[in-house]
Scaffold this motif. Structure first.
Motif, PDB file in Angstrom:
ATOM      1  N   GLY A 407       0.792  -1.227   0.000  1.00 18.52           N
ATOM      2  CA  GLY A 407       0.000   0.000   0.000  1.00 18.52           C
ATOM      3  C   GLY A 407       0.821   1.272   0.000  1.00 18.52           C
ATOM      4  N   PHE A 408       2.152   1.142   0.032  1.00 17.52           N
ATOM      5  CA  PHE A 408       3.022   2.319   0.117  1.00 17.52           C
ATOM      6  C   PHE A 408       2.878   3.216  -1.110  1.00 17.52           C
ATOM      7  CE2 PHE A 408       7.130   4.296  -0.895  1.00 17.52           C
ATOM      8  CZ  PHE A 408       7.345   5.030   0.247  1.00 17.52           C
ATOM      9  N   LYS A 409       3.006   2.620  -2.284  1.00 19.92           N
ATOM     10  CA  LYS A 409       2.937   3.434  -3.506  1.00 19.92           C
ATOM     11  C   LYS A 409       1.555   4.066  -3.669  1.00 19.92           C
ATOM     12  CE  LYS A 409       4.777  -0.057  -5.731  1.00 19.92           C
ATOM     13  NZ  LYS A 409       5.368  -0.975  -6.741  1.00 19.92           N
ATOM     14  N   GLU A 410       0.532   3.304  -3.333  1.00 20.36           N
ATOM     15  CA  GLU A 410      -0.822   3.846  -3.460  1.00 20.36           C
ATOM     16  C   GLU A 410      -1.033   5.068  -2.567  1.00 20.36           C
ATOM     17  OE1 GLU A 410      -0.873  -0.329  -4.844  1.00 20.36           O
ATOM     18  OE2 GLU A 410       0.012   0.740  -3.150  1.00 20.36           O
ATOM     19  N   GLU A 411      -0.355   5.102  -1.425  1.00 21.49           N
ATOM     20  CA  GLU A 411      -0.496   6.222  -0.496  1.00 21.49           C
ATOM     21  C   GLU A 411       0.237   7.464  -0.980  1.00 21.49           C
ATOM     22  OE1 GLU A 411      -1.313   8.800   2.439  1.00 21.49           O
ATOM     23  OE2 GLU A 411      -2.265   6.833   2.229  1.00 21.49           O
ATOM     24  N   GLU A 546      -6.546  17.154  -0.259  1.00 25.30           N
ATOM     25  CA  GLU A 546      -7.190  16.556   0.920  1.00 25.30           C
ATOM     26  C   GLU A 546      -6.219  16.429   2.085  1.00 25.30           C
ATOM     27  OE1 GLU A 546      -8.812  12.878  -0.430  1.00 25.30           O
ATOM     28  OE2 GLU A 546     -10.370  13.828  -1.649  1.00 25.30           O
ATOM     29  N   GLY A 547      -5.447  17.478   2.284  1.00 25.59           N
ATOM     30  CA  GLY A 547      -4.528  17.515   3.411  1.00 25.59           C
ATOM     31  C   GLY A 547      -3.267  16.694   3.229  1.00 25.59           C
ATOM     32  N   LYS A 548      -3.025  16.201   2.021  1.00 26.00           N
ATOM     33  CA  LYS A 548      -1.837  15.395   1.739  1.00 26.00           C
ATOM     34  C   LYS A 548      -0.989  16.056   0.665  1.00 26.00           C
ATOM     35  CE  LYS A 548      -4.002  10.923   2.808  1.00 26.00           C
ATOM     36  NZ  LYS A 548      -4.318   9.565   2.278  1.00 26.00           N
ATOM     37  N   THR A 549       0.312  15.863   0.773  1.00 26.22           N
ATOM     38  CA  THR A 549       1.258  16.423  -0.195  1.00 26.22           C
ATOM     39  C   THR A 549       1.671  15.342  -1.184  1.00 26.22           C
ATOM     40  OG1 THR A 549       2.111  17.899   1.514  1.00 26.22           O
ATOM     41  CG2 THR A 549       3.454  17.626  -0.464  1.00 26.22           C
ATOM     42  N   PHE A 550       1.713  15.715  -2.468  1.00 22.38           N
ATOM     43  CA  PHE A 550       2.133  14.794  -3.520  1.00 22.38           C
ATOM     44  C   PHE A 550       3.144  15.483  -4.434  1.00 22.38           C
ATOM     45  CE2 PHE A 550      -2.089  13.417  -2.271  1.00 22.38           C
ATOM     46  CZ  PHE A 550      -1.955  12.038  -2.170  1.00 22.38           C
ATOM     47  N   VAL A 551       4.029  14.686  -5.005  1.00 20.31           N
ATOM     48  CA  VAL A 551       4.997  15.187  -5.979  1.00 20.31           C
ATOM     49  C   VAL A 551       4.372  15.112  -7.367  1.00 20.31           C
ATOM     50  CG1 VAL A 551       7.193  14.688  -7.115  1.00 20.31           C
ATOM     51  CG2 VAL A 551       7.022  14.566  -4.623  1.00 20.31           C
ATOM     52  N   ARG A 552       4.534  16.179  -8.131  1.00 20.06           N
ATOM     53  CA  ARG A 552       4.097  16.207  -9.529  1.00 20.06           C
ATOM     54  C   ARG A 552       5.290  16.626 -10.386  1.00 20.06           C
ATOM     55  NH1 ARG A 552      -0.337  14.485 -12.182  1.00 20.06           N
ATOM     56  NH2 ARG A 552      -1.733  15.521 -10.673  1.00 20.06           N
ATOM     57  N   ILE A 553       5.622  15.827 -11.387  1.00 19.73           N
ATOM     58  CA  ILE A 553       6.671  16.184 -12.347  1.00 19.73           C
ATOM     59  C   ILE A 553       5.975  16.626 -13.624  1.00 19.73           C
ATOM     60  CG2 ILE A 553       8.644  15.351 -13.695  1.00 19.73           C
ATOM     61  CD1 ILE A 553       9.213  13.367 -11.444  1.00 19.73           C
ATOM     62  N   SER A 554       6.189  17.874 -13.999  1.00 19.39           N
ATOM     63  CA  SER A 554       5.463  18.436 -15.142  1.00 19.39           C
ATOM     64  C   SER A 554       6.176  18.206 -16.463  1.00 19.39           C
ATOM     65  CB  SER A 554       5.243  19.942 -14.938  1.00 19.39           C
ATOM     66  OG  SER A 554       6.491  20.615 -14.856  1.00 19.39           O
ATOM     67  N   ASP A 555       7.499  18.019 -16.416  1.00 15.97           N
ATOM     68  CA  ASP A 555       8.263  17.898 -17.664  1.00 15.97           C
ATOM     69  C   ASP A 555       9.454  16.967 -17.417  1.00 15.97           C
ATOM     70  OD1 ASP A 555       9.881  18.217 -19.917  1.00 15.97           O
ATOM     71  OD2 ASP A 555       9.301  20.321 -20.181  1.00 15.97           O
ATOM     72  N   TYR A 556       9.315  15.723 -17.844  1.00 13.38           N
ATOM     73  CA  TYR A 556      10.365  14.736 -17.587  1.00 13.38           C
ATOM     74  C   TYR A 556      11.635  15.023 -18.387  1.00 13.38           C
ATOM     75  CZ  TYR A 556       7.280  11.773 -14.809  1.00 13.38           C
ATOM     76  OH  TYR A 556       6.466  11.283 -13.815  1.00 13.38           O
ATOM     77  N   GLU A 557      11.487  15.513 -19.602  1.00 12.60           N
ATOM     78  CA  GLU A 557      12.679  15.856 -20.398  1.00 12.60           C
ATOM     79  C   GLU A 557      13.461  16.986 -19.751  1.00 12.60           C
ATOM     80  OE1 GLU A 557      12.811  16.439 -24.654  1.00 12.60           O
ATOM     81  OE2 GLU A 557      11.142  15.042 -24.894  1.00 12.60           O
TER      82      GLU A 557
END
Length: 656
Positions: A407-411, A546-557
């Motif tokens: 469940g780690f990745k899903e979280e 929802e009170g949680k922080t997530f990483v977003r990568i907008s441009d992989y190149e």
């Protein structure tokens, strides 16, 4: 129970869990197909690996061995009530001591304080027969406790095994047992003088690698770790089994490798160690290989002293096809590296890489072990003679099996599309990044002619790990890897980019206690890379949902371009020995922790009920004898419990 290749009973990877640790088993895939001579060689080398255990305990703290032996006496004493809560907390503490080779956390280096009281310890130690306690000649039980209790219970006494805090005396504030009565300034001056005396030496030794630096009667000197010196009893046992291994070596070159290691252990001569490293790097024909000795310097705040470690291995022939495809093209990767051409190797020599199965772990590689190794560490040997890299396939397989469905990745992963990408490519790219890190990353680049390899001092380990990681991150996205058949398509690398950045910015914080900073070199390296890239604009964003922080990568190149820029700078720092630039980079990006984000990550992880650290139980190797008393087979047994193995090792391999 012996598990054969056709055993129908499934292999149980997960053993037990306590504190923040989980114990796993690793399987010796294909061991049954080894010849009798190869199995016997593995067995003898494994015995040599296990006999170094007490050295590592002593190196990690001068009181570790006495504390371990005292606690083991209590733990096995039948007069002590084993059902009490205090005893159960003592059991957990002892298991942590076993795991960390001492009383300091194996990763964070902070001292862990017992959950039982000093009064309880004094009570139960008093029940144990004095003959079973580690008493010195004429010492009383009370004197033993008076010496050890402050070390165990007082948080202010020797609180950290390795301190790397900027601006402090790193030796006086570290509990590791490599220096006695010596200040950081005195130690640095001592070894600088040795280097000055050897100026112009084209084959320099690794100064201080195998010694304790002591100050007695105002004089600073070295005590050498060798067969008739410090740690002599353990080293003599190691030598005995190495000589047994020499008799069943696969070829003459391998026999010469072992002979040089034995000579080094007997003499303590670091020039012999250089000869051994060169000979070892050149041995490629055998299927069996090993590491045995004072190797990695992460346990020394000055990055000089080698912690004792051992690993026995045999090639995973199928997985090695992947690593050899990389090593055969090492020159291409070096020539196309995004670093200044002055810092590239004109000719890459002797780079070899194998995927291996670990057969036995010891010392600083046990119970917690690396998943990849690149040796030797001396820059001039790597430049002139090459290096060997290994990826430990059965260890990574055990990690992957244990992590399935956690469940780690899903979280922590930002969305379903990214999660699907990681599920599809994650295991392949994790292994490949390890290969690139060990084989190409550590083996790449060169120092300028007048650069001291120790110029970066306490920051050297972090910079070196960052250099290797960045090399792997840059090239895992390259078309060359698709052409070599190592990744399936142009999307695969994104899984590694995402999980690496997520780990460096967020999820590795599960390994830090609240209020602490990052100190371990590999963690500093990952934080440095992720935070530096995050600081360069909006290629990486932290989103709130929802009170949680997530990483977003907008441009992989664009992220790959950032890795290239940082790699170029890190290689410059390494090649020029730019200490101040290393210090600024590490201190700005690799050390500090965002307290609010840290609190959030810890809370989310706690709900998953997972252990952040994992280690391994070794298989038991049992020689089978024929009617003449000769070895006719080596059988494996995977059934030994963690506590039984640790107590057996203390009994069978306790030498100090």
């Amino acid at each position: 129970m012996n598990y054969s290749e056709d055993c129908v009973q499934p292999f149980n990877y997960v053993e037990e869990r306590f504190a923040d640790l989980q114990l796993l088993r690793y399987r010796l895939n294909g061991f049954e197909q080894l010849s009798l001579k190869e199995k016997t060689l593995v067995y003898y080398l494994s015995k040599a690996t296990l006999y170094g255990r007490d050295i590592t305990f002593d190196q990690f703290g001068r009181y570790n061995l006495r504390i371990r032996k005292m606690l083991e006496a209590v733990y096995t004493d039948l007069t002590v009530d084993h059902s009490s809560r205090d005893f159960q907390t003592l059991e957990v503490y002892l298991k942590r001591v076993w795991f960390s080779n001492g009383i300091y956390h194996h990763y964070g280096c902070d001292k862990f304080v017992p959950d039982f009281s000093e009064d309880y310890l004094r009570q139960v130690v008093g029940q144990v027969a004095p003959t079973r306690l580690p008493l010195r000649s004429g010492e009383t039980v009370e004197a033993l406790l008076d010496e050890l209790c402050p070390v165990m219970f007082d948080p202010a006494v020797l609180p950290k095994r390795v301190n790397k805090a900027d601006g402090e005396d790193l030796l006086l504030t570290s509990a590791c047992n490599f220096y006695e009565g010596v200040t950081q300034q005195e130690a640095e001056a001592f070894y600088q003088q040795q280097k000055d005396d050897a100026q112009g030496d084209e084959a320099p030794v690794s100064y201080g690698l195998n010694t304790t630096l002591v100050k007695r009667n105002g004089v600073v000197s070295e005590e050498v770790w060798k067969a008739d010196g410090r740690y002599g009893n353990a080293i003599r046992h190691i030598v005995y089994w190495l000589e047994k291994a020499q008799q069943v070596a696969e070829n003459d070159h391998q026999r010469e490798v072992i002979a040089l290691l034995v000579k080094y252990y007997r003499t303590g001569d670091l020039r012999v160690f250089n000869d051994y490293c060169i000979k070892w790097v050149g041995e490629h024909e055998g299927r069996i290989d090993f590491v045995n000795g004072f190797i990695e310097v992460y346990g020394d705040p000055l990055g000089l002293k080698g912690s004792w470690e051992g690993i026995v291995e045999y090639k995973d022939l199928e997985a090695t096809k992947r690593t050899q495809a990389i090593s055969r093209n090492a020159q291409w990767f070096e020539d196309h590296s995004p670093v200044d051409p002055r810092f590239r190797k004109k000719t890459v020599k002797g780079v070899t890489a194998n995927a291996i199965c670990a057969a036995m772990l010891g010392g600083d590689e046990y119970p917690s072990t690396a998943i990849g190794i690149n040796l030797p560490n001396a820059d001039w040997i790597r430049s002139q003679h090459g290096s060997k890299s290994i990826t430990i396939s059965n260890i990574t397989d055990a990690y992957n099996k244990a992590a399935h469905g956690s469940g780690f990745k899903e979280e922590f992963v930002v969305d379903e599309a990214t999660l699907s990408l990681i599920e599809k490519y994650g295991d392949v790219c994790d292994d490949l990044h390890t290969d690139l890190h060990e084989c190409l990353g550590h083996g790449s680049g060169q120092l300028l002619p007048d650069t001291d390899p120790d110029a970066l001092k306490a920051y050297g380990n972090t910079i070196e790990e960052a250099r290797a990681d960045l090399f792997g991150l840059y090239y895992i996205a390259d078309q060359k890897l698709i052409d070599l058949g190592l990744v399936p398509d142009q999307e695969a690398y994104k899984s590694q980019y995402y999980t690496y950045i997520m780990n460096g910015l967020m999820t590795q914080l599960i390994r830090i206690e609240p209020g602490r900073q990052i100190e371990e070199a590999h963690m500093r390296n990952r934080a440095l890379i992720a935070r530096w890239c995050y600081d360069q604009g909006d290629v990486i964003r932290l989103e709130q949902r929802e009170g949680k922080t997530f990483v977003r990568i907008s441009d992989y190149e664009a992220l790959r371009g950032l890795f290239a820029r940082l790699l170029a700078e890190v290689q410059r720092i390494k090649s020029e020995g730019d200490y101040e630039a290393a210090r600024q980079l590490v201190e700005q990006y690799g050390v500090k922790v965002d307290a609010q984000l840290h609190e959030e990550v810890l809370a989310r992880y706690k709900r998953l009920s997972l252990a952040p650290y994992k280690g391994f139980i070794n298989p038991m190797m049992m020689p089978v004898l024929d009617g003449d008393g000769q070895i006719c087979d080596i059988q494996l047994n995977y059934a030994e419990s963690y506590a039984h193995q640790m107590l057996r090792y203390s009994s069978e391999y306790g030498t100090l």
